[in-house]
Motif scaffolding. Sequence first.
Motif, PDB file in Angstrom:
ATOM      1  N   LYS A  74      29.552  -4.945  54.620  1.00 27.88           N
ATOM      2  CA  LYS A  74      30.325  -6.176  54.825  1.00 27.88           C
ATOM      3  C   LYS A  74      31.808  -5.929  54.546  1.00 27.88           C
ATOM      4  CE  LYS A  74      30.267 -11.058  53.704  1.00 27.88           C
ATOM      5  NZ  LYS A  74      29.752 -12.101  52.820  1.00 27.88           N
ATOM      6  N   ASP A  75      32.646  -6.471  55.401  1.00 23.30           N
ATOM      7  CA  ASP A  75      34.115  -6.363  55.294  1.00 23.30           C
ATOM      8  C   ASP A  75      34.640  -4.932  55.415  1.00 23.30           C
ATOM      9  OD1 ASP A  75      34.223  -9.137  54.877  1.00 23.30           O
ATOM     10  OD2 ASP A  75      33.994  -8.880  52.708  1.00 23.30           O
ATOM     11  N   GLN A  76      33.844  -4.015  55.961  1.00 23.28           N
ATOM     12  CA  GLN A  76      34.291  -2.641  56.127  1.00 23.28           C
ATOM     13  C   GLN A  76      34.690  -2.320  57.567  1.00 23.28           C
ATOM     14  OE1 GLN A  76      34.693  -0.127  53.655  1.00 23.28           O
ATOM     15  NE2 GLN A  76      34.601  -2.005  52.465  1.00 23.28           N
ATOM     16  N   CYS A  77      34.528  -3.262  58.462  1.00 27.84           N
ATOM     17  CA  CYS A  77      34.895  -3.041  59.863  1.00 27.84           C
ATOM     18  C   CYS A  77      36.014  -3.998  60.223  1.00 27.84           C
ATOM     19  CB  CYS A  77      33.675  -3.277  60.756  1.00 27.84           C
ATOM     20  SG  CYS A  77      34.011  -2.884  62.476  1.00 27.84           S
ATOM     21  N   SER A  78      37.183  -3.450  60.566  1.00 33.94           N
ATOM     22  CA  SER A  78      38.348  -4.283  60.865  1.00 33.94           C
ATOM     23  C   SER A  78      38.120  -5.110  62.125  1.00 33.94           C
ATOM     24  CB  SER A  78      39.592  -3.402  61.058  1.00 33.94           C
ATOM     25  OG  SER A  78      39.827  -2.660  59.889  1.00 33.94           O
ATOM     26  N   PRO A  79      38.549  -6.379  62.117  1.00 33.72           N
ATOM     27  CA  PRO A  79      38.402  -7.218  63.311  1.00 33.72           C
ATOM     28  C   PRO A  79      39.112  -6.585  64.504  1.00 33.72           C
ATOM     29  CG  PRO A  79      39.119  -8.521  61.419  1.00 33.72           C
ATOM     30  CD  PRO A  79      39.187  -7.080  61.019  1.00 33.72           C
TER      31      PRO A  79
ATOM     32  N   CYS B  67      33.212  -1.007  66.161  1.00 31.77           N
ATOM     33  CA  CYS B  67      32.472  -0.453  65.039  1.00 31.77           C
ATOM     34  C   CYS B  67      31.069  -0.064  65.467  1.00 31.77           C
ATOM     35  CB  CYS B  67      32.423  -1.454  63.890  1.00 31.77           C
ATOM     36  SG  CYS B  67      34.056  -1.672  63.145  1.00 31.77           S
TER      37      CYS B  67
ATOM     38  N   ASP C  48      43.606   0.432  59.851  1.00 32.56           N
ATOM     39  CA  ASP C  48      42.241   0.640  60.349  1.00 32.56           C
ATOM     40  C   ASP C  48      41.969   2.078  60.778  1.00 32.56           C
ATOM     41  OD1 ASP C  48      43.550   0.860  62.749  1.00 32.56           O
ATOM     42  OD2 ASP C  48      42.775  -0.996  63.602  1.00 32.56           O
TER      43      ASP C  48
ATOM     44  N   TYR D 299      33.892   3.431  59.827  1.00 34.02           N
ATOM     45  CA  TYR D 299      32.675   2.915  60.477  1.00 34.02           C
ATOM     46  C   TYR D 299      32.831   2.760  61.995  1.00 34.02           C
ATOM     47  CZ  TYR D 299      31.066   2.460  55.761  1.00 34.02           C
ATOM     48  OH  TYR D 299      30.706   2.766  54.467  1.00 34.02           O
TER      49      TYR D 299
END
Length: 196
Positions: free
Chosen positions: A53-58, A62, A96, A161
């Motif tokens: 969770k919260d490890q893939c930038s919008p 990913c 990122d 990721y």
Amino acid sequence: MKLIIAKMNKGIYFSLIHFVTFLILFSLVCTNTLVEAQKCKPSGKIKGKKPPKDQCSPGDECCKEGKFYTTYKCSPPVTGHTKAILTINDFDKGGDGGGPSECSGTYYHNSIPVVALSTGWYSKGRRCFENITIHANGKSVKAMVVDECDSGEGCDAPHAYQPPCPNNIVDASEAVWKALGVPKKDWGWLDISWSE
């Protein structure tokens, strides 16, 4: 008798032309076959894992859990104008782009024209700190190689990721895109060529 000799000489002349033409065509076929043999083939596949969770930038691509991603240890041959795809990367700390650059172990501000090259072109760091010239959009810009766009690994923390990089990528900072005059709305993916 002179007429017979003239006809014989003409026949030898045309035979020689046919032979030379054959040699040229044979040489072209062999060269094309050699180039085809040098094309880069996939080295394997890795299975995607779901990013924490919260490890893939919008906005980033990913890894998807269970999806298989192709890996490469090589890139297409380098020529005077090597064709590639220009992508955008954030080389700044906290960006990122993942960890610090492979070449120096540091981060770079995105106002500096720097790039990461696909694994084969990165060549185990042999191109570190070399300047390459990127050609696109009727313009060209010099950028320093500071990192690898890893074509052999991905879907983990060191790679933010994200899936493995394709084998024909020049991953560039914002400064490169600006220098090429590409409108910001079009940043992300562009056909280019590069030279050393």
